[in-house]
Design a protein around this motif. Structure first.
Motif, PDB file in Angstrom:
ATOM      1  N   ALA A   3       5.486  -3.510   6.220  1.00 16.98           N
ATOM      2  CA  ALA A   3       6.025  -2.037   5.790  1.00 16.98           C
ATOM      3  C   ALA A   3       4.878  -1.251   5.286  1.00 16.98           C
ATOM      4  N   LEU A   4       4.204  -1.869   4.362  1.00 11.13           N
ATOM      5  CA  LEU A   4       2.814  -1.233   3.694  1.00 11.13           C
ATOM      6  C   LEU A   4       1.997  -0.894   4.643  1.00 11.13           C
ATOM      7  N   ARG A   5       1.675  -1.776   5.732  1.00  6.63           N
ATOM      8  CA  ARG A   5       0.803  -1.406   6.463  1.00  6.63           C
ATOM      9  C   ARG A   5       1.256  -0.303   7.643  1.00  6.63           C
ATOM     10  N   ASN A   6       2.482  -0.463   7.847  1.00  2.00           N
ATOM     11  CA  ASN A   6       2.797   0.732   8.874  1.00  2.00           C
ATOM     12  C   ASN A   6       2.717   2.019   8.167  1.00  2.00           C
ATOM     13  N   ALA A   7       3.096   2.243   6.793  1.00  3.89           N
ATOM     14  CA  ALA A   7       3.190   3.256   6.031  1.00  3.89           C
ATOM     15  C   ALA A   7       1.924   3.864   6.056  1.00  3.89           C
ATOM     16  N   ARG A   8       0.906   2.975   5.807  1.00  2.00           N
ATOM     17  CA  ARG A   8      -0.478   3.387   5.744  1.00  2.00           C
ATOM     18  C   ARG A   8      -0.716   4.070   7.112  1.00  2.00           C
ATOM     19  N   ASP A   9      -0.462   3.554   8.212  1.00  2.00           N
ATOM     20  CA  ASP A   9      -0.722   4.187   9.662  1.00  2.00           C
ATOM     21  C   ASP A   9       0.160   5.303   9.864  1.00  2.00           C
ATOM     22  N   LEU A  10       1.205   5.346   9.421  1.00  2.00           N
ATOM     23  CA  LEU A  10       2.143   6.492   9.790  1.00  2.00           C
ATOM     24  C   LEU A  10       1.944   7.766   8.806  1.00  2.00           C
ATOM     25  N   TYR A  11       1.918   7.354   7.390  1.00  2.00           N
ATOM     26  CA  TYR A  11       1.954   8.580   6.350  1.00  2.00           C
ATOM     27  C   TYR A  11       0.820   8.843   5.895  1.00  2.00           C
ATOM     28  N   THR A  12      -0.392   8.122   6.057  1.00  2.00           N
ATOM     29  CA  THR A  12      -1.685   8.548   5.371  1.00  2.00           C
ATOM     30  C   THR A  12      -2.754   8.390   6.352  1.00  2.00           C
ATOM     31  N   ARG A  13      -2.424   9.148   7.638  1.00  2.00           N
ATOM     32  CA  ARG A  13      -3.745   8.986   8.475  1.00  2.00           C
ATOM     33  C   ARG A  13      -4.804  10.099   8.160  1.00  2.00           C
ATOM     34  N   ARG A  14      -4.526  11.097   7.396  1.00  2.00           N
ATOM     35  CA  ARG A  14      -5.332  11.868   6.735  1.00  2.00           C
ATOM     36  C   ARG A  14      -5.703  12.237   5.387  1.00  2.00           C
ATOM     37  N   GLN A  15      -5.745  10.825   4.764  1.00  2.00           N
ATOM     38  CA  GLN A  15      -6.036  10.892   3.321  1.00  2.00           C
ATOM     39  C   GLN A  15      -4.902  11.467   2.451  1.00  2.00           C
ATOM     40  N   GLU A  16      -3.838  11.481   3.056  1.00  2.00           N
ATOM     41  CA  GLU A  16      -2.579  11.871   2.217  1.00  2.00           C
ATOM     42  C   GLU A  16      -2.190  11.179   0.747  1.00  2.00           C
ATOM     43  N   GLY A  17      -2.699  10.008   0.946  1.00  2.00           N
ATOM     44  CA  GLY A  17      -2.295   9.288  -0.419  1.00  2.00           C
ATOM     45  C   GLY A  17      -3.429   8.571  -1.010  1.00  2.00           C
ATOM     46  N   VAL A  18      -3.085   8.066  -2.160  1.00  2.00           N
ATOM     47  CA  VAL A  18      -3.985   6.861  -2.706  1.00  2.00           C
ATOM     48  C   VAL A  18      -3.350   5.630  -3.133  1.00  2.00           C
ATOM     49  N   SER A  19      -1.834   5.585  -3.044  1.00  3.86           N
ATOM     50  CA  SER A  19      -1.224   4.468  -3.200  1.00  3.86           C
ATOM     51  C   SER A  19       0.010   4.850  -2.585  1.00  3.86           C
ATOM     52  N   ILE A  20       0.789   3.582  -2.409  1.00  6.33           N
ATOM     53  CA  ILE A  20       1.965   3.853  -1.466  1.00  6.33           C
ATOM     54  C   ILE A  20       2.983   2.624  -2.224  1.00  6.33           C
ATOM     55  N   TRP A  21       4.351   2.948  -2.241  1.00  4.28           N
ATOM     56  CA  TRP A  21       5.297   2.036  -2.636  1.00  4.28           C
ATOM     57  C   TRP A  21       6.124   2.062  -1.345  1.00  4.28           C
ATOM     58  N   VAL A  22       6.678   0.890  -1.027  1.00  5.18           N
ATOM     59  CA  VAL A  22       7.947   0.668   0.216  1.00  5.18           C
ATOM     60  C   VAL A  22       8.867   0.006  -0.759  1.00  5.18           C
ATOM     61  N   VAL A  23      10.063   0.497  -0.337  1.00  8.35           N
ATOM     62  CA  VAL A  23      11.144  -0.086  -0.968  1.00  8.35           C
ATOM     63  C   VAL A  23      12.226  -0.252   0.233  1.00  8.35           C
ATOM     64  N   PRO A  24      13.057  -1.439  -0.025  1.00  8.34           N
ATOM     65  CA  PRO A  24      13.964  -1.704   1.004  1.00  8.34           C
ATOM     66  C   PRO A  24      15.060  -0.506   1.187  1.00  8.34           C
ATOM     67  N   ALA A  25      15.388   0.103   1.975  1.00 10.10           N
ATOM     68  CA  ALA A  25      16.480   1.295   1.917  1.00 10.10           C
ATOM     69  C   ALA A  25      17.767   0.373   1.440  1.00 10.10           C
ATOM     70  N   ALA A  26      18.036  -0.570   1.722  1.00  7.55           N
ATOM     71  CA  ALA A  26      19.289  -1.058   1.165  1.00  7.55           C
ATOM     72  C   ALA A  26      19.367  -1.528  -0.378  1.00  7.55           C
ATOM     73  N   ALA A  27      18.043  -1.388  -0.858  1.00  7.88           N
ATOM     74  CA  ALA A  27      18.070  -1.711  -2.569  1.00  7.88           C
ATOM     75  C   ALA A  27      18.242  -0.351  -3.223  1.00  7.88           C
ATOM     76  N   ILE A  28      18.465   0.587  -2.693  1.00 11.75           N
ATOM     77  CA  ILE A  28      18.591   1.967  -3.345  1.00 11.75           C
ATOM     78  C   ILE A  28      20.031   2.258  -3.687  1.00 11.75           C
ATOM     79  N   THR A  29      20.244   2.457  -4.818  1.00 13.77           N
ATOM     80  CA  THR A  29      21.635   2.922  -5.304  1.00 13.77           C
ATOM     81  C   THR A  29      21.755   4.480  -5.357  1.00 13.77           C
ATOM     82  N   ALA A  30      22.413   5.243  -4.880  1.00 12.20           N
ATOM     83  CA  ALA A  30      22.232   6.724  -4.808  1.00 12.20           C
ATOM     84  C   ALA A  30      23.804   7.179  -5.304  1.00 12.20           C
ATOM     85  N   SER A  31      23.784   8.639  -6.082  1.00  9.80           N
ATOM     86  CA  SER A  31      24.793   9.103  -6.474  1.00  9.80           C
ATOM     87  C   SER A  31      25.589   9.504  -5.240  1.00  9.80           C
ATOM     88  N   SER A  32      27.011   9.585  -5.353  1.00  9.87           N
ATOM     89  CA  SER A  32      27.654  10.045  -4.078  1.00  9.87           C
ATOM     90  C   SER A  32      27.800  11.386  -4.018  1.00  9.87           C
TER      91      SER A  32
END
Lengths: 100, 334
Positions: A40-69
Motif C-alpha cells: 500500500a505504501l509503495r503503491n501510494a508513492r507511485d500513485l500520489y507522489t509522482r511529482r514530489q507532492e510529499g515527504v511522508s505517507i501514511w496508509v490506513v486500512p479503510a476498514a479501521a476508520i470509525t466515522a461520525s454518521s
C-alpha cells in the motif's frame, strides 16, 4: 483486513495521507487497493507522489476508520452551535483598546 | 486523459444502490445542497439515479484513462530519442494514475472495482471513442497530446467543480497533470513542423486525422444530448457539449496558426461579430459508428485490455499469497 480478504478477488482498501512538506500535517489524498501495508505504501508513492507532492505517507486500512454518521450530523455537532462565546468576536472591546 | 458521458444507456439493475438512496429525484434536502453549490459526499443521502449516473460517468472516465494508455504505449519503444521516450513513459504512467484516482472515486459510491473492470471487459461499459483510432506515426503522439488532451482539459476543468466531492477532487489532481500532456504534444508538433518537409507532412497528416475525432469528444450536439439537462440540474455537468466544443475550437485555431499547420476544415472561419471560430458541420454518424463498436480499433483495444488483465493474474495472486503468509506469520509470533 483479514488474510481471507487479501486472497479474495479484491485487495483491501487503504486510505492515503500525505505530508506535503515539513511543518504541515498529513492530509487525506485518496485511496487505493493493496494486498498489505508495505505494498500500500509503495503503491501510494507511485500513485500520489509522482511529482514530489510529499515527504511522508501514511496508509490506513479503510476498514479501521470509525466515522461520525451523516444521519446524526445535526444532533452530533449541535452542542457547539449555541456557544458563540467561544469565539473572540463575541466580546465587545471599547474603542481605542489595542492588542486585545 | 478523458471521459465523456454519452452512448447507449446501461441495462437496468447493473449499478450499485446505496443503503439509503432516495427514490425520487427531487428530494428537497439533496437539491438544497446542490443549489447552495455545496458538495455531496460519499455517505450523504442522494437520489438513486444521481448515484447511478455518477457511477456510469466516473467508470467510463476511468476506463478511458486506462484504455488511453494503449495508443501511446504503441510508440514508447519507437520514440525518436531518450528524452521523448522518458516523457512518453511518464505520460502513459499518468494515464494509469488517472484511471486509479477515478476508480477510487467510483468506489466511494458503493461499487467494486472488479465489477467495473468486468463491465469494461465485457463491453457493458464504454470508454471514450477517441481511443478507437490508430496511432500510425510518431506525429500522432503530438496530435494526441495537443488535440485530444487539449479537448480533455476543456472538458475536465469544469468537472473540478462537480457536485460530487470525490469526483471533483480526483479531477483537480488530473487537471494539474494534464497540462504537461498537452504541452509536450504541442512541442512534438512544433518540432516536426519546423523540420524537414517530410516531418512537416507527417505533422499535417496527424492533425488531419485527429481534428474531427477531437471535436466529437465533446459528444453529440446539445439538441441530441438527452442526459445533459438532468446532469446540469445536479451539478455533475456545468456547461453544454456545444459550449465546451466552441471553447476548444476558439482556443485551438490560433495554436494551429502558431504551429504553421492547417485544420482540415475548408469552412472554418472567424465570426468576427461573435468573436468565435465557426467550424463546418460535424459528421456525428462517424461518432455513433465508433461508439457502436465499428471504429478502426475497438476490438483490438478491448482484446489487449483483457489479455493484460489475464496475464497480470499471477502477480495479483502472488501478492495476495505473500500478504496472507505474512499475516499468518505475524499471528504466530504474537
Amino acid at each position: 483486513m483479514s488474510a481471507a480478504a487479501a486472497t479474495a478477488g479484491e485487495w483491501p482498501l487503504w486510505e492515503v495521507f500525505v505530508r506535503s512538506r515539513r511543518g504541515l500535517s498529513h492530509a487525506h489524498v485518496g485511496s487505493l487497493h493493496a494486498p498489505d501495508a508495505e505494498m500500500a505504501l509503495r503503491n501510494a508513492r507511485d500513485l500520489y507522489t509522482r511529482r514530489q507532492e510529499g515527504v511522508s505517507i501514511w496508509v490506513v486500512p479503510a476498514a479501521a476508520i470509525t466515522a461520525s454518521s451523516p444521519d446524526e450530523k445535526d444532533a452530533f455537532f449541535d452542542p457547539a452551535a449555541d456557544k458563540v462565546y467561544r469565539h473572540p468576536t463575541f466580546y465587545a472591546v471599547p474603542d481605542g483598546v489595542e492588542h486585545l | 486523459m478523458y471521459g465523456n458521458d454519452f452512448g447507449p444507456p446501461e441495462p437496468a439493475g447493473v449499478t450499485a444502490a446505496g443503503p439509503a438512496d432516495l427514490g425520487g429525484e427531487d428530494d428537497a434536502t439533496f437539491l438544497a445542497l446542490i443549489d447552495a453549490d455545496a458538495r455531496v459526499e460519499p455517505r450523504d443521502q442522494m437520489p438513486g439515479a444521481y448515484r447511478a449516473s455518477l457511477i456510469r460517468q466516473i467508470a467510463q472516465h476511468a476506463h478511458s484513462e486506462i484504455i488511453g494508455m494503449q495508443p501511446e504505449g504503441n510508440w514508447i519503444g519507437r520514440a525518436p530519442s531518450l528524452k521523448r521516450k522518458a516523457i512518453l513513459l511518464a505520460k502513459v504512467q499518468d494515464e494509469a494514475g488517472h484511471g486509479l484516482y477515478l476508480y477510487a472515486a467510483a468506489e466511494t459510491l458503493g461499487v467494486d472495482r472488479s465489477e467495473l473492470l468486468d463491465k469494461l471487459h465485457s463491453g457493458r461499459q464504454k470508454y471514450s471513442s477517441i481511443f478507437n483510432y490508430p496511432t500510425l506515426t510518431w506525429a500522432d503522439m503530438g496530435a494526441i497530446g495537443w488535440l485530444v488532451d487539449g479537448a480533455a482539459i476543456v472538458n475536465q476543468v469544469p468537472i473540478t467543480r462537480c457536485s460530487y466531492g470525490p469526483y471533483a477532487r480526483a479531477m483537480v489532481r488530473i487537471c494539474k497533470e494534464e497540462s504537461f500532456h498537452q504541452r509536450q504534444g504541442f512541442e512534438i508538433l512544433h518540432t516536426l513542423s519546423n523540420g524537414t518537409s517530410a516531418q512537416q507532412a507527417m505533422a499535417q497528416d496527424a492533425v488531419d486525422r485527429w481534428w474531427w475525432p477531437s471535436l466529437m469528444m465533446f459528444g453529440p450536439p446539445d439538441d441530441a444530448s438527452p442526459n445533459s439537462e438532468r446532469s446540469m440540474r445536479w451539478g455533475i455537468k456545468r456547461f453544454s457539449n456545444d459550449e465546451l466544443r466552441q471553447r476548444f475550437v476558439d482556443m485551438t485555431v490560433p495554436q494551429s496558426q502558431a504551429l504553421g499547420l492547417t485544420l482540415p476544415d475548408p469552412e472554418l472561419s472567424l465570426d468576427e461579430s461573435a468573436g468565435h471560430w465557426r467550424t463546418g458541420p460535424i459528421d456525428f454518424r462517424e461518432l455513433f459508428e465508433v461508439i457502436g463498436g465499428n471504429g478502426p480499433c475497438n476490438a483490438a483495444r478491448l482484446a489487449h485490455r483483457r489479455a493484460a488483465h489475464e496475464r497480470g493474474q499471477w502477480v495479483r495472486d502472488a501478492a495476495a499469497a505473500f500478504a496472507a503468509k505474512h499475516a499468518t506469520d505475524a499471528q504466530g509470533a504474537a
